[in-house]
Design a protein around this motif. Structure first.
Motif, PDB file in Angstrom:
ATOM      1  N   VAL A  43       0.676  -1.510  -0.062  1.00  0.00           N
ATOM      2  CA  VAL A  43       0.019  -0.357   0.060  1.00  0.00           C
ATOM      3  C   VAL A  43      -0.042   0.966   0.009  1.00  0.00           C
ATOM      4  N   LEU A  44       0.889   2.687  -0.761  1.00  0.00           N
ATOM      5  CA  LEU A  44       1.313   3.107  -1.166  1.00  0.00           C
ATOM      6  C   LEU A  44       0.524   4.441  -1.001  1.00  0.00           C
ATOM      7  N   VAL A  45       1.384   5.507   0.249  1.00  0.00           N
ATOM      8  CA  VAL A  45       0.314   6.490   0.717  1.00  0.00           C
ATOM      9  C   VAL A  45       1.009   7.590  -0.279  1.00  0.00           C
ATOM     10  N   THR A  46       0.148   8.038  -1.186  1.00  0.00           N
ATOM     11  CA  THR A  46       1.217   9.111  -1.393  1.00  0.00           C
ATOM     12  C   THR A  46       2.613   9.152  -1.906  1.00  0.00           C
ATOM     13  N   PRO A  47       2.406   8.162  -3.072  1.00  0.00           N
ATOM     14  CA  PRO A  47       4.412   8.839  -3.312  1.00  0.00           C
ATOM     15  C   PRO A  47       4.440   9.749  -3.879  1.00  0.00           C
ATOM     16  N   ARG A  48       6.369   9.952  -3.757  1.00  0.00           N
ATOM     17  CA  ARG A  48       6.021  11.080  -5.200  1.00  0.00           C
ATOM     18  C   ARG A  48       5.925  11.136  -6.532  1.00  0.00           C
ATOM     19  N   ILE A  49       6.938   9.423  -6.744  1.00  0.00           N
ATOM     20  CA  ILE A  49       6.441   9.035  -8.437  1.00  0.00           C
ATOM     21  C   ILE A  49       6.071   7.118  -8.441  1.00  0.00           C
ATOM     22  N   PHE A  50       4.821   7.760  -9.248  1.00  0.00           N
ATOM     23  CA  PHE A  50       4.529   6.131  -9.395  1.00  0.00           C
ATOM     24  C   PHE A  50       3.336   5.833  -9.939  1.00  0.00           C
ATOM     25  N   PRO A  51       3.394   5.205 -10.812  1.00  0.00           N
ATOM     26  CA  PRO A  51       4.198   4.218 -11.587  1.00  0.00           C
ATOM     27  C   PRO A  51       6.056   4.301 -11.628  1.00  0.00           C
ATOM     28  N   SER A  52       6.421   3.651 -12.308  1.00  0.00           N
ATOM     29  CA  SER A  52       7.946   4.469 -12.582  1.00  0.00           C
ATOM     30  C   SER A  52       8.132   3.293 -13.476  1.00  0.00           C
ATOM     31  N   ALA A  53       9.334   3.253 -14.643  1.00  0.00           N
ATOM     32  CA  ALA A  53      10.056   2.346 -14.849  1.00  0.00           C
ATOM     33  C   ALA A  53      11.281   2.082 -14.008  1.00  0.00           C
ATOM     34  N   GLU A  54      11.832   2.722 -12.887  1.00  0.00           N
ATOM     35  CA  GLU A  54      12.885   2.214 -11.925  1.00  0.00           C
ATOM     36  C   GLU A  54      12.255   1.568 -10.965  1.00  0.00           C
ATOM     37  N   ALA A  55      10.982   1.638 -10.746  1.00  0.00           N
ATOM     38  CA  ALA A  55      10.250   1.406  -9.010  1.00  0.00           C
ATOM     39  C   ALA A  55      10.131  -0.201 -10.354  1.00  0.00           C
ATOM     40  N   THR A  56       9.867  -0.810 -11.876  1.00  0.00           N
ATOM     41  CA  THR A  56       9.994  -1.884 -12.622  1.00  0.00           C
ATOM     42  C   THR A  56      10.744  -2.813 -11.853  1.00  0.00           C
ATOM     43  N   ALA A  57      12.193  -1.675 -12.495  1.00  0.00           N
ATOM     44  CA  ALA A  57      13.459  -2.649 -13.187  1.00  0.00           C
ATOM     45  C   ALA A  57      13.728  -3.454 -11.647  1.00  0.00           C
ATOM     46  N   ARG A  58      14.210  -1.460 -10.390  1.00  0.00           N
ATOM     47  CA  ARG A  58      14.422  -2.537  -9.423  1.00  0.00           C
ATOM     48  C   ARG A  58      13.662  -3.741  -8.655  1.00  0.00           C
ATOM     49  N   ALA A  59      12.430  -3.758  -8.571  1.00  0.00           N
ATOM     50  CA  ALA A  59      11.646  -5.033  -8.429  1.00  0.00           C
ATOM     51  C   ALA A  59      12.243  -6.583  -8.564  1.00  0.00           C
ATOM     52  N   ALA A  60      12.360  -6.410 -10.542  1.00  0.00           N
ATOM     53  CA  ALA A  60      13.032  -7.721 -10.639  1.00  0.00           C
ATOM     54  C   ALA A  60      12.567  -8.179 -10.896  1.00  0.00           C
ATOM     55  N   GLY A  61      11.362  -9.347 -10.846  1.00  0.00           N
ATOM     56  CA  GLY A  61      10.595 -10.196 -11.081  1.00  0.00           C
ATOM     57  C   GLY A  61       8.497  -9.823  -9.935  1.00  0.00           C
ATOM     58  N   ALA A  62       9.096  -9.141  -9.136  1.00  0.00           N
ATOM     59  CA  ALA A  62       7.908  -8.915  -8.222  1.00  0.00           C
ATOM     60  C   ALA A  62       7.493  -7.949  -8.699  1.00  0.00           C
ATOM     61  N   ASP A  63       7.378  -7.321 -10.304  1.00  0.00           N
ATOM     62  CA  ASP A  63       6.075  -6.490 -10.935  1.00  0.00           C
ATOM     63  C   ASP A  63       4.816  -6.247 -10.864  1.00  0.00           C
ATOM     64  N   ASP A  64       4.580  -8.071 -10.033  1.00  0.00           N
ATOM     65  CA  ASP A  64       3.534  -8.214 -10.241  1.00  0.00           C
ATOM     66  C   ASP A  64       2.339  -7.287  -8.544  1.00  0.00           C
ATOM     67  N   ILE A  65       3.023  -7.391  -7.630  1.00  0.00           N
ATOM     68  CA  ILE A  65       3.277  -6.758  -5.838  1.00  0.00           C
ATOM     69  C   ILE A  65       2.600  -5.189  -6.995  1.00  0.00           C
ATOM     70  N   LEU A  66       4.028  -4.951  -7.937  1.00  0.00           N
ATOM     71  CA  LEU A  66       3.382  -3.542  -7.879  1.00  0.00           C
ATOM     72  C   LEU A  66       2.570  -3.268  -8.880  1.00  0.00           C
TER      73      LEU A  66
END
Lengths: 250, 250
Positions: free
Chosen positions: B36-59
């Motif tokens: 659960v994200l409360v007021t994230p500054r940037i989301f979604p984002s390619a950087e978040a997906t890259a760092r998730a490294a296969g956990a993008d289902d959670i994102l």
């Protein structure tokens, strides 16, 4: 010498410099300082320094080696880490058992190395052979892709907790109504438990086998609170007095 | 319902999208799935997906909220995390105690939230007030700057270990000569220990106070091995038989 100074964190063939920086930061939060890099792809690097976020002193003092044997030179013991579930040919322990082992043993003064493999391919069998024991960080079976800095963080955290979670080199008190039991109290509990085990006939000092060591490890791994030590000692005292009240037999 | 499904990881005001991705990866390795994200500054984002490294289902399934109360709606309990040593006005527990508490309590079915603050400023006092209890991750006093994804990794790891470190939803056997004791064996040990505590006069079931709960928590937090449970039960059996052999008194 504080045990933190005896621990070498050894990274083999790290590809991403950001990970090296994140490892330095993870180490420093848990009072580890000695980083050894075996053939890092890119180092030093601005990205490593940025991700170190204030732990750049650890990067500056990092040792660079061209082989794992060179990185392990002078170590008393070394451990390989793996997140893999494959049937290992090496003895495998958990991070908590590793930390409890180090806290239980009076480490004579030699260095202890903890070795972390490449981001994608881990350690080779030959590299695992150079380490006596493997530490497997438990993960979900379907997704065991633990980032290398995360793996270092978990191991460093377990070591820090096993040492009592106290800051090294400071006497700073932590506000805590039920603080962790200091090592001396754990030791008294250990002596007391063995004495009652002997009195009950469960433990024979003439044939101790592995029991004393296993008990010590068991008591070290639970991060016991003072209040918990008191409960256990109170129980042991009750057993002792009940056994004594009933007379003495062989 | 597996306890992992009851846990909400709540990130408040996260600045760096890469950290959100790293959090998702950390969660997935330890079988947590609800972000659960409360007021994230940037989301979604390619950087978040890259760092998730296969956990993008959670994102992809992450819930975005515009306030912490909205993120906590429907939770039975919520915990704030902090690495700070300031004297907190809130009850403070360690990650291991938190995990032991959740493993010991039969959580009725409500959600449990674990709340992580902003990278630089953490949680406000008003936000801490919304959570019942604070979890403090122990760190070195001089450098407590734990990355937010590292903090999530440690909490998630402790939860995973407290649940027995077993993968959820699979019966996959782990090659391990001395596996963690299953919950039923821990429960038998608990019953056995309380029985001997009563027999020795240490525990009065008519006036139990907090003892049963504290014992349960103690047994749950050490990641006991089957062999260790056997040692402790063997000792308890020896005490019982020695006490019985000496006749019965009040």
């Amino acid at each position: 010498m504080a045990i933190g100074d005896q621990i070498r964190i050894v990274l083999v063939g790290t590809t991403h410099p950001g990970n090296i920086g994140a490892v330095a930061r993870a180490m420093k939060t848990m009072a580890l300082s000695r980083l050894v890099l075996v053939t890092p792809r890119i180092f030093p690097s601005a990205e490593a320094t940025a991700r170190a976020a204030g732990a750049d002193d650890i990067l500056a003092r990092a040792l660079i080696c061209d082989s794992l044997p060179a990185a392990l030179a002078g170590c008393e013991r070394s451990y390989a880490t793996t997140a893999r579930r494959r049937h290992l040919e090496w003895p495998v322990i958990s991070p908590r058992e590793f930390a409890a082992d180090l806290a239980a043993d009076a480490v004579a003064g030699g260095d202890i190395a903890v070795v972390f493999g490449r981001e994608h391919s881990g350690l080779s069998n030959a590299e695992l052979d150079l380490c006596g024991t493997a530490i497997r960080i438990p993960t979900q079976a379907q997704f065991s892709s633990l980032n290398i800095a995360m793996a270092v963080q978990i191991i460093a955290y377990e070591l820090f907790v096993a040492r009592g979670g106290a800051p090294i080199g400071t006497g700073a008190a932590i506000a805590d109504a039920d603080p962790p039991a200091p090592a001396a109290e754990i030791d008294h509990l250990y002596q007391h438990l063995l004495a009652v085990m002997e009195r009950s006939g469960y433990f024979d000092p003439a044939d101790p086998r592995l029991l004393p060591r296993r008990i010590r490890r068991l008591l070290n791994k639970g991060e016991l609170r003072r209040s918990e030590v008191q409960i256990l000692r109170g129980f042991l005292t009750a057993v002792q007095s009940r056994l004594s009240a009933k007379g003495h037999d062989s």
